[in-house]
Design an enzyme around this catalytic site. Sequence first.
Site, short mmCIF file in Angstrom:
data_model
loop_
_atom_site.label_atom_id
_atom_site.label_comp_id
_atom_site.label_asym_id
_atom_site.label_seq_id
_atom_site.Cartn_x
_atom_site.Cartn_y
_atom_site.Cartn_z
N ASP A 1 58.07 61.45 10.89
CA ASP A 1 57.45 60.20 10.98
C ASP A 1 57.90 59.34 12.25
OD1 ASP A 1 56.26 60.38 8.65
OD2 ASP A 1 57.50 58.84 7.43
N ASP B 1 20.62 33.62 33.30
CA ASP B 1 19.05 33.60 32.85
C ASP B 1 18.79 33.78 31.36
OD1 ASP B 1 16.62 34.27 32.54
OD2 ASP B 1 16.38 35.97 33.90
N GLY C 1 25.22 47.42 32.74
CA GLY C 1 24.08 48.49 32.15
C GLY C 1 22.70 48.08 33.01
N LEU C 2 22.47 46.93 33.49
CA LEU C 2 21.11 46.68 34.28
C LEU C 2 21.27 47.42 35.51
CD1 LEU C 2 18.50 45.38 34.63
CD2 LEU C 2 19.78 43.16 35.25
#
Length: 541
Positions: free
Chosen positions: A36, A292, A427-428
């Site tokens: 443990d 935007d 990502g863009l």
Amino acid sequence: MQLTLWTYEGPPHIGAMRIATSMTDLHYVLHSPQGDTYADLLFTMIGRAKTRPPVTYTTFQARDLGGDTAQLFQDSVNSAYERFQPKAMIVGASCTAELIQDDPGGLARALTLPIPVIALELPSYQKKENWGASETFYHIARGLVAFDKSISAQQYQEMRATNAKQDQKPSCNILGPTALGFRNRDDIQEIKSLLEAMGIEVKVVAPLNASVADITQLPQADFNVMLYPEIAQLTCTWLQKTFGQPFTKTIPIGTKATRAFVQEVAALANINPESFLQSQDERAHWYAKSVDSTYLTDKRVFIFGDASHVIAAAKVASEEIGFKVVGLGTYSREFAREVREAAKLYEVEALITDDYLEVEEKVAELTPDLVLGTQMERHIAKRLGIPCAVISAPVHVQDFPARYSPQMGFEGANVLFDTWIHPLMMGLEEHLIMMFRDDFEFSAKAAPSHLGHSSAVKENLHSSEPQSIAPVVSHTQVNAEIFSGTEPANLWDAEAEKELGKIPFFVRGKARRNTEKFAVEHGISHITIETLYDAKAHYGR
């Protein structure tokens, strides 16, 4: 209990260990089998703690079960006290040791140590980590704070008011932060600075970095700030019932919630917060409006984590950034009611589960534009090709940054905005690179432009043979049953899948869903480029 590869919460003794590790002079003796001690790695490797947890394990082995494990436990308690000289001690059993029924509390009390010894009864097979942490913090407060049962909460409140000095600042405690908590260290710094700027004295922060003496001083504050209900709600409720200390309910995550938190604290402290609020530079609020709007508005987001962070994140996503919450859930079953109520605000059904496979199935079904979750959702989103940001424990080492990165307060709102928006922005950029992947400058075989082209690359560029293009990997597939048993891999024609990959990723999921819906409605069992454009024309009308 069930066997699983990943788990959102450990057993309750891990929660107790988080409380012990948070405090400065408390020691935990854990009756447990050999092995443990793996739990140490949670704090030293993942949590980046400077020292190992203040935990002594009895580490009994199989051969000890035929002997006196009770004596082994008492020897461990004595040894821990002599070696570490703590100001107080908590004792308990792990899930395996619980089956032996040695009664750690009774055994420890029989030793009559000259320090408080607090026994924990944490049912390992019914409850989990956060519940264990909450119970441990509560029992530590009950065991260390002196109180007179003959004095009512109202009388305690009147005594504080009577003993207050003239021009004395209003005061509070900050309760709930722990070791392994998600950004708890930075949240404390942010909220403490905010309270002090309002003219409020912070007496005790607990359990993180608190001493045993600090815990005994909890009743002296005018009110309590409950930052993490999963850990502190039980203790705050007891302090209110016993000493008449009110506590805050608002979790200051996001600009709107932080302003509401300031108003709530000001009411408890009997001060005017307007000048303080007017002085705050809320960059995240302005940035959300300046970016935007057509790019951020109605981005579909799925949220999963502990209850407090999920409820708060959903409000920030919906009300401050303009995302559309398409799903939310929690593994915190003790707060399932609160999460279900929050889900109604977004007209979705809450997912209450501690099975990551159910979460993965839901994410795949919803195909959101962004996932906000734990480290498990980070892995799930990566597998499915969806942007993700971590908002809640359990977390990994990268979520214990060296930099200042709170989630709460006005600065926390700035951090949230950056953390959530950047995966979409990046990502863009990645999509633009994919769009031009056929161009010779973006070919996988092209050398870095600042180093010039290698001869091998030049030969390839002048070769008449076509360059290979990496296949577009689909991050989700609709239920194949609606396509009359067609296998998911065969739903889309290869050329149609390639054409779908040219659509910007942030609307690609919507294009996929619309196309598949169009195909089902028109009895089309195999999607081609023509189907893709027909669907586009259909939904573009």
